[in-house]
Design an enzyme around this catalytic site. Structure first.
Site, short mmCIF file in Angstrom:
data_model
loop_
_atom_site.label_atom_id
_atom_site.label_comp_id
_atom_site.label_asym_id
_atom_site.label_seq_id
_atom_site.Cartn_x
_atom_site.Cartn_y
_atom_site.Cartn_z
N CYS A 283 29.39 47.46 35.68
CA CYS A 283 28.35 47.17 34.69
C CYS A 283 28.69 45.90 33.91
O CYS A 283 29.74 45.29 34.09
CB CYS A 283 28.25 48.34 33.72
SG CYS A 283 29.75 48.62 32.78
N ALA B 79 31.96 45.88 32.07
CA ALA B 79 33.08 45.58 32.98
C ALA B 79 33.18 44.07 33.20
O ALA B 79 34.28 43.51 33.27
CB ALA B 79 32.91 46.31 34.30
N ARG C 76 43.45 45.92 35.62
CA ARG C 76 43.10 44.73 36.38
C ARG C 76 44.23 43.74 36.63
O ARG C 76 44.02 42.69 37.20
CB ARG C 76 41.89 44.04 35.75
CG ARG C 76 41.01 43.44 36.82
CD ARG C 76 39.64 43.07 36.37
NE ARG C 76 39.03 42.27 37.41
CZ ARG C 76 39.00 40.94 37.42
NH1 ARG C 76 39.51 40.25 36.43
NH2 ARG C 76 38.44 40.30 38.42
N HIS D 189 29.33 38.81 32.82
CA HIS D 189 30.01 37.50 32.86
C HIS D 189 29.18 36.48 32.08
O HIS D 189 29.70 35.72 31.27
CB HIS D 189 30.14 36.99 34.30
CG HIS D 189 30.82 37.93 35.25
ND1 HIS D 189 30.44 38.06 36.56
CD2 HIS D 189 31.86 38.78 35.07
CE1 HIS D 189 31.21 38.94 37.15
NE2 HIS D 189 32.08 39.40 36.28
#
Lengths: 479, 523
Positions: free
Chosen positions: A62, A65, A96, A195
């Site tokens: 999503c 994230a 990550r 992003h």
């Protein structure tokens, strides 16, 4: 290596057969996302960046994230609040492998999980009051944090909280940047919008509100690394090459990055973009606003690294160009030794890739350098411009799948039987159960770095390790 | 600025250096220093060292414990992952998570990283439009797609906080979807509302368990059927469920008890590597689940995972009993005695023998455990079970912490501590997190920490060895395949603790000619 892949196979027929399992409406929708690459194609001929179909087990995440997990999370000297219920930050806590150097909990915060832990009353009465308090407490307990970001989880946008007002007020109070990010998970269709939103927040809340750090002096050789999250140390293995050719990397976005590096970025001569998908927005903005050119590069595998080093050096003077040749020459013996060692073990092996928004094309030539063939590739959250950049790397006949569902990927792999599947943790064990070698290509399967010359040796070793491990011979019992 | 050939190439095809060693090479050390000195504009080393020391102080602890809003490194997840875990323990069941899709990617990832197994669940992939108009169409299409593609025997619906905030009504939506033929009318679609802003994963487990039982047990006329001799067992959200459930079944076999484990993930999360991927394998059958209504009793092994479920079982005329993650000798004794009492079956000599062997093992090792101080954190039931076992071993549980812990839980822990002289220094911390624990560890040191993989940061900071014994365990492999319940399970736990103690002892006595006088061969 051949010029085309899947030559003797009816891949189109396979796609039709696999799609038969869907109800009519969904079959039609999914058909637009899958294609077999044609010769001389300008793009992959698939639709992308469209909502996932409900109920199909998409592999996507999503917007939260994309913002907290990808863009903002690695900025190490800021505290990123997972604002809302406890889960989002919990699941993304330390997942990550964005390597960084610092004293965690004191001046760096990358592997910590800060949350406002919303309760029912926060949903009913709003969470702004709590956010005030969260920021005050963080400011008191973590005096060396250089800033704070507020990463919105789903409820924030639904209950009408005004996090921007809180950010402005508290920022003035504590004298540090506070960045409110509207990356609620329901926005957009994947990580990708996260992003973009995160990029925009750097524009609006860092560039617009702060200025380059006092005492920073620029030189004609200043560049930045944009879109490298330092997974397993990738950005460092890239930085070292740029420094060796004589450039100064004044900022890393965002792996092992700091707020100061973000602030100083407008002083760069060129922005170097690795992950185009997640950070092209800010590069375009800086081009427009500050006249900073940007260039895409690819540090996976020696062919692409050499090409990229020359491309970057070409933007600078002869000294840098000469240095680029020296650096390429310096690493060539090691690269030759790696290829000599591993190519014989990997030549002709077939790979299917499914990752995020960059690697499904960017890693292709690294496999080619080892004599391997890509027979299928696809992206979780690519846009049209990514699919336009893809035919440059892959061959005619390659199966292309956008936002592939677990069902489709499993069937494609079953039928095409690659020698290696390169995808994520959710896919890993499915294929290993089938007896197929697998490498995680988000986290480098806890290895890395894979970028740069140093990373290529590790990449080659790891692919060999996956494909040639004796465990795959044990799958079938002799009785 | 580095020069091209200032450093030779460290990377080597014969012995490839990866992140463990590559970044310790001089060229990278120089790079780190340059980046820090020239570009990061961070705080001075002196300042960092000063603040670092301050975070270890009593003064800092007081400020840390005065926190009311921010939660840092909690020991809890949100409801849906618990609900998903509960649903996945039933035969052929596909969890369907109604709401934003990213959540499902997170739950699947988390469970997969722990069990090293595939984890299947779908999302209704709601986005902005669904936020405005509601997710009914996502439910209708989603159920149809999930049913056609993945051919489950049951779809268990749960919610993300997005669907909860906008107030989607699962019961109505599912009925609507069935009317639209998304799934056949008789196809089981149990559901649970699982708001992430209420409780934690253990509450989600409870909600889904109750939802599934309600689906199968709902019809009141079934209550007329007389109860059978069977019993139900509910394990709760348990990272060791693979090993534990198998151990329970072994014990039932030894005792001759006919029991149904409600939500049995042991085969679901442990499928073989034989060339075939099984999306569904094992799990409590739907037939057993239906029949479980007629069981004479339901036993929960994790009280805090099942309050509503047990209440529901009680309303259905069943005897209920609850335990708190039974570990160790006395807790296993109590479980076996309860099983014997409910079923009328005798505890066989073979189990008594196992008990004796466990006690013998503890006696053999007690010198290394007696008086050792421990911090324990995790879910409320795990903390209770672990604390009891430590007290049995003569160890001293000092800090017992659970972010999901309530005031009631704190009192319960205190009661356990009060029952033993080894509990005199112990205290329970409900609603606190691992950043609180960090302060506790610095100001009131212990010898060992018991927790999960997230504890490795505490181990790094405090240099207190960590023993991983609860979910999630990401950085050690296969522990979940071994039971921690029953006498055999207790033996496993004992060995894990002892191994860590001995490794620590050796590591602290290994400097030649200085500390190695105590580097004993026999311990």
């Amino acid at each position: 290596m051949s010029l085309a892949v899947n030559k003797d196979l009816d891949v189109k027929g396979l796609v039709d057969k696999v799609l038969e399992a869907y109800p009519e409406k969904s079959r039609k929708r999914r058909a637009k996302h899958i294609n077999v690459l044609e010769a001389e194609a300008k793009d992959c001929g698939v639709k992308s960046n469209i909502k996932s179909i409900p109920g199909v087990m998409t592999i996507r995440g999503c917007a939260y994230a994309g913002s907290k997990g990808v863009v903002w999370g690695p900025i190490k000297d800021m505290i990123h609040i997972s604002h809302g219920p406890v889960g989002c930050g919990y699941y993304s806590w330390s997942g990550r492998r964005n390597y960084y150097i610092g004293d965690t909990g004191v001046d760096s915060f990358g592997t910590m999980h800060f949350t406002s832990d919303f309760q029912e009353k926060d949903i009913v009465f709003g969470g702004d009051k709590k956010l005030h308090k969260v920021i005050e407490e963080i400011n008191e307990l973590f005096p060396l944090a250089n800033g704070i970001s507020i990463q919105s989880e789903c409820p924030i946008g639904l209950i009408g909280d005004d996090i921007e007002a809180v950010a402005r007020l508290k920022s003035a109070e504590i004298g540090k940047p506070i960045v409110p990010v509207r990356c609620e998970g329901f926005r957009g269709v994947s990580q990708s919008l996260g992003h973009h939103i995160a990029n925009d927040c750097i524009r609006d809340w860092v560039f617009e509100k702060t200025s380059p750090v006092e005492g920073f002096e620029s030189t004609p050789y200043d560049v930045t690394i944009i879109g490298d999250y330092n997974i397993g140390g990738d950005a460092w293995a890239s930085r070292i090459l740029l420094e060796e050719i004589g450039l100064r990397v004044i900022a890393q976005w965002s792996g092992d990055g700091t707020l100061a590096e973000l602030e100083n970025t407008p002083k760069a001569k060129v922005n170097l973009i690795h992950c185009y998908r997640s950070m092209n927005y800010i590069a375009r903005h800086m081009e427009e606003k500050f006249n900073i050119p940007w260039v895409e590069y690819n540090f996976f595998g020696p062919s692409q690294i050499a090409e990229s080093l020359r491309k970057i050096a070409a933007l600078f003077d002869d000294k840098i160009k000469e240095n680029a040749e020296k650096v390429i020459a310096k690493y060539q013996p090691m690269v030759d030794a790696v290829i000599a060692k591993y190519k014989t073990r990997l030549e002709g092996k077939k790979v299917m890739i499914y990752v995020g928004g960059l690697r499904p094309r960017h890693v292709v030539d690294a496999y080619h350098d080892l004599g391997m063939d890509i027979i299928g590739t696809g992206y979780e959250f690519a846009h049209n411009d990514d699919y336009q950049r893809t035919p440059h790397y892959v061959k005619e006949g390659t199966l292309i799948y956008d936002d592939v569902t677990a069902f489709e990927l499993e069937k494609f792999v079953e039928e095409l039987r690659p020698d290696l599947v390169a995808s994520g943790i959710k896919e890993k064990y499915v294929f290993q159960k089938m007896g197929l070698p697998f490498r995680q290509m988000h986290s480098w399967d806890y290895s890395g770095p894979y970028h740069g010359y140093d990373g290529f040796a590790i990449f080659a070793r790891d692919m060999d390790m996956a494909i040639n491990n004796p465990v795959w011979n044990l799958t079938k019992a002799p009785f | 600025m580095t020069q091209v050939n200032e450093f030779p190439v460290s990377q080597n095809a014969d012995k490839v250096l990866d992140h463990f060693t590559l970044f310790r090479q001089p060229e990278y050390q120089a790079l780190f220093k340059r980046k820090k000195d020239e570009f990061e504009f961070g705080h001075s080393d002196e300042k960092v060292a000063e603040v670092s020391e301050w975070t270890k102080s009593e003064e800092y602890k007081a400020k840390n414990f005065a926190r009311e809003a921010v939660v840092i490194n909690p020991t809890k997840a949100c409801q849906p992952i618990g609900a998903m875990f509960a649903a996945q323990g039933f035969e052929g069941t596909l969890p369907f998570v109604h709401g934003s899709q990213g959540c499902v990617a997170y739950y699947r990832t988390h469970l997969t990283r722990h069990f090293k197994e595939p984890n299947s669940a779908v999302s209704s992939s709601m986005t902005e439009d669904a936020a405005v108009f509601g997710g009914l169409n996502n439910m209708i299409d989603g159920l149809a797609n999930a049913y056609s593609l993945y051919k489950p025997k049951m779809i268990a619906v749960l919610t993300t906080c997005m669907a909860e905030v906008i107030g989607d009504d699962l019961q109505g939506f599912i009925a609507n979807a069935k009317k639209k033929d998304s799934v056949p009318e008789e196809f089981p679609v149990p559901f649970a509302h699982t708001p992430a802003f209420v409780g934690s994963h253990i509450v989600g487990y409870d909600n889904m368990m109750k939802g599934i039982l309600t689906n199968f047990w709902g019809k009141s006329e079934d209550l007329e059927t007389p109860k059978t001799e069977k019993i139900n067992i509910i394990g709760g959200f348990d990272g060791y469920a693979v090993g534990n459930n198998r151990e329970l079944k072994r014990i039932f076999g030894l005792m001759g008890i006919d029991a149904t484990i409600l939500s049995d993930v042991s085969d679901v999360f442990d499928t073989p590597g034989d060339g075939e991927y099984r999306m569904y394998d094992g799990g409590t059958t739907l037939e057993e689940t239906k029949e479980a209504l007629h069981a004479k009793a339901t036993i929960s092994l994790q009280e805090y995972n099942t309050p509503q479920t047990l209440q529901f079982c009680k309303e259905k005329g069943q005897e209920v009993a609850k335990f708190n993650y039974p570990m160790g000798v006395a807790a296993t004794d109590e479980l076996l005695l309860k099983l014997a009492e409910i079923t009328g079956k005798a505890i066989p000599a073979s189990l008594k023998l196992e008990r004796g062997r466990l006690v013998d093992a503890i006696a053999d090792s007690h010198t290394h455990l007696h008086g050792k101080r421990f911090a324990v954190y995790g879910d409320p039931d795990f903390c209770l079970g672990m604390t009891r076992f430590l007290l049995e071993l003569g160890a001293e549980p000092v800090h017992i912490l659970s972010t999901s812990g309530s005031k009631k839980w704190e009192k319960q822990v205190q009661k356990v501590l009060d029952g033993s002289p080894f509990g005199k220094d112990g205290a329970a911390y409900g609603g606190k997190d691992l950043w609180h624990l960090r302060s506790l560890l610095f100001t009131d040191r212990v010898d060992y920490i018991i927790g999960n993989s997230y504890g490795k940061y505490l181990e790094r900071d405090t240099k207190i060895p960590l023993i991983r014994l609860t979910y999630p365990i990401f950085d050690r492999h296969h522990h979940h395949r071994y039971p921690v319940w029953g006498y055999q399970g207790a033996l496993n736990v004992l060995v894990r603790i002892l191994d860590r103690i001995f490794e620590d002892m050796d590591a602290n006595t290994s400097v030649v000619g200085v500390t190695d006088i105590s580097f004993d061969l026999v311990r």
